[in-house]
Design a protein around this motif. Sequence first.
Motif, PDB file in Angstrom:
ATOM      1  N   GLN A  60       0.832  -1.197   0.000  1.00  0.00           N
ATOM      2  CA  GLN A  60       0.000   0.000   0.000  1.00  0.00           C
ATOM      3  C   GLN A  60       0.876   1.260   0.000  1.00  0.00           C
ATOM      4  O   GLN A  60       0.591   2.230  -0.707  1.00  0.00           O
ATOM      5  CB  GLN A  60      -0.920   0.000   1.225  1.00  0.00           C
ATOM      6  CG  GLN A  60      -1.872   1.185   1.275  1.00  0.00           C
ATOM      7  CD  GLN A  60      -2.775   1.152   2.487  1.00  0.00           C
ATOM      8  OE1 GLN A  60      -2.659   0.290   3.350  1.00  0.00           O
ATOM      9  NE2 GLN A  60      -3.698   2.090   2.572  1.00  0.00           N
ATOM     10  N   LYS A  97       2.452   1.714  -3.536  1.00  0.00           N
ATOM     11  CA  LYS A  97       1.513   2.203  -4.552  1.00  0.00           C
ATOM     12  C   LYS A  97       1.077   3.646  -4.296  1.00  0.00           C
ATOM     13  O   LYS A  97       0.813   4.403  -5.225  1.00  0.00           O
ATOM     14  CB  LYS A  97       0.300   1.276  -4.617  1.00  0.00           C
ATOM     15  CG  LYS A  97       0.646  -0.116  -5.139  1.00  0.00           C
ATOM     16  CD  LYS A  97      -0.526  -1.076  -5.047  1.00  0.00           C
ATOM     17  CE  LYS A  97      -0.132  -2.465  -5.527  1.00  0.00           C
ATOM     18  NZ  LYS A  97      -1.241  -3.445  -5.417  1.00  0.00           N
ATOM     19  N   SER A  98       1.028   4.017  -3.010  1.00  0.00           N
ATOM     20  CA  SER A  98       0.606   5.384  -2.692  1.00  0.00           C
ATOM     21  C   SER A  98       1.697   6.403  -3.015  1.00  0.00           C
ATOM     22  O   SER A  98       1.409   7.549  -3.370  1.00  0.00           O
ATOM     23  CB  SER A  98       0.232   5.497  -1.214  1.00  0.00           C
ATOM     24  OG  SER A  98       1.378   5.342  -0.379  1.00  0.00           O
TER      25      SER A  98
END
Length: 366
Positions: A215, A218-219
Amino acid sequence: MVYLIKDVISHLESIAPSAYQESYDNARLIVGSPEAQVTGIICSLDVTEVVVEEAKTKGCNLIVAHHPIIFKGLKSLTGKNYVERTVIKAIKDDIAIYAVHTNLDAVHQGVNQKIAQKIGLSDTKILAPKKGLLTKLTTFIPRDNSEEVLQVLYQAGAGIIGNYSHCSFQTEGEGTFLPMENATPHIGSKGKEERVAEKRVELMFPAHLQSKVLQALKSAHPYEEVAYYLHPLDNDHQEVGSGMIGQLPEAIPGMDFLQHLKKSMGLQVLKHTAVLDKKISKVALCGGAGIFLLGQAIQSGADVFITADVKYHEFFDADQQILLADIGHYESEIYTKELLKDLLSQKFSNIATYLTNVVTNPISYL
């Protein structure tokens, strides 16, 4: 500041992740709501009806224990044994019970480190590190964005090896891509092949953090589609495993060490094999039932192995290669409640946190 039970759990599991508990264990919130506000905490090795009553008397609505009161599934709650009576009382008195058990045994700063500190050991290491707990992430980041993305990955828990953080391997190269009709590229234009200076970045992380790390990747990554792949690793996790080994300040005779052990751990009695004709310097230990580690203790070159719950025939397995000492299950782990209080008081200074005054040892000595 107001804290909820889930905040306490989150803190403890940041130190001893529930992913590290053994498959047979039940380390978790056993009774109560994670959304309840914490009024006070009792730290205990075990949970009994008397401990629940103590919590009620002191205005505490959370018991943090080492041993889970429910170890196997309950099919009824009729009060026919101490487990059912304790759970019933906790529910009636609105007192939550959380257990942090084999996951706290497994981490370096956990139960065995507390024993090592009581005995006075230095240079402590996990005796039997666990395998299969690490994953390697490989990803490709535009060179100009690499440091920014890496910092986010580090914050998510990636890149830690032993006592070192921000660990990664980086190589430079060129990435190519052609945005198709439905793409919304950060760099380049649809239908036109692009070439970008990129870094190939590799770093390890604890496997249980995979969702958090991905996460974070990807952020922070600038690309619409992030290229990455994961490799499960068979490496030993040097900070997680069973038992501990460390050094005494100076070598001492075996009988002197046993007297030191008895005094430092507050023992009434201990059982041990014959004292060998060599001094004690290197000490292996495992709180609770740890005889399964005897082979590793011998292989490590330890002069003594300290544990509990050793059966008669298992003492023979020391085979004059090592001094084996059984100090009792309760006695080996009783200082865990001090460890828990320290961990909680440092984080939640405005919550009243107590050590239980109840002696939960079911064994008496004459």
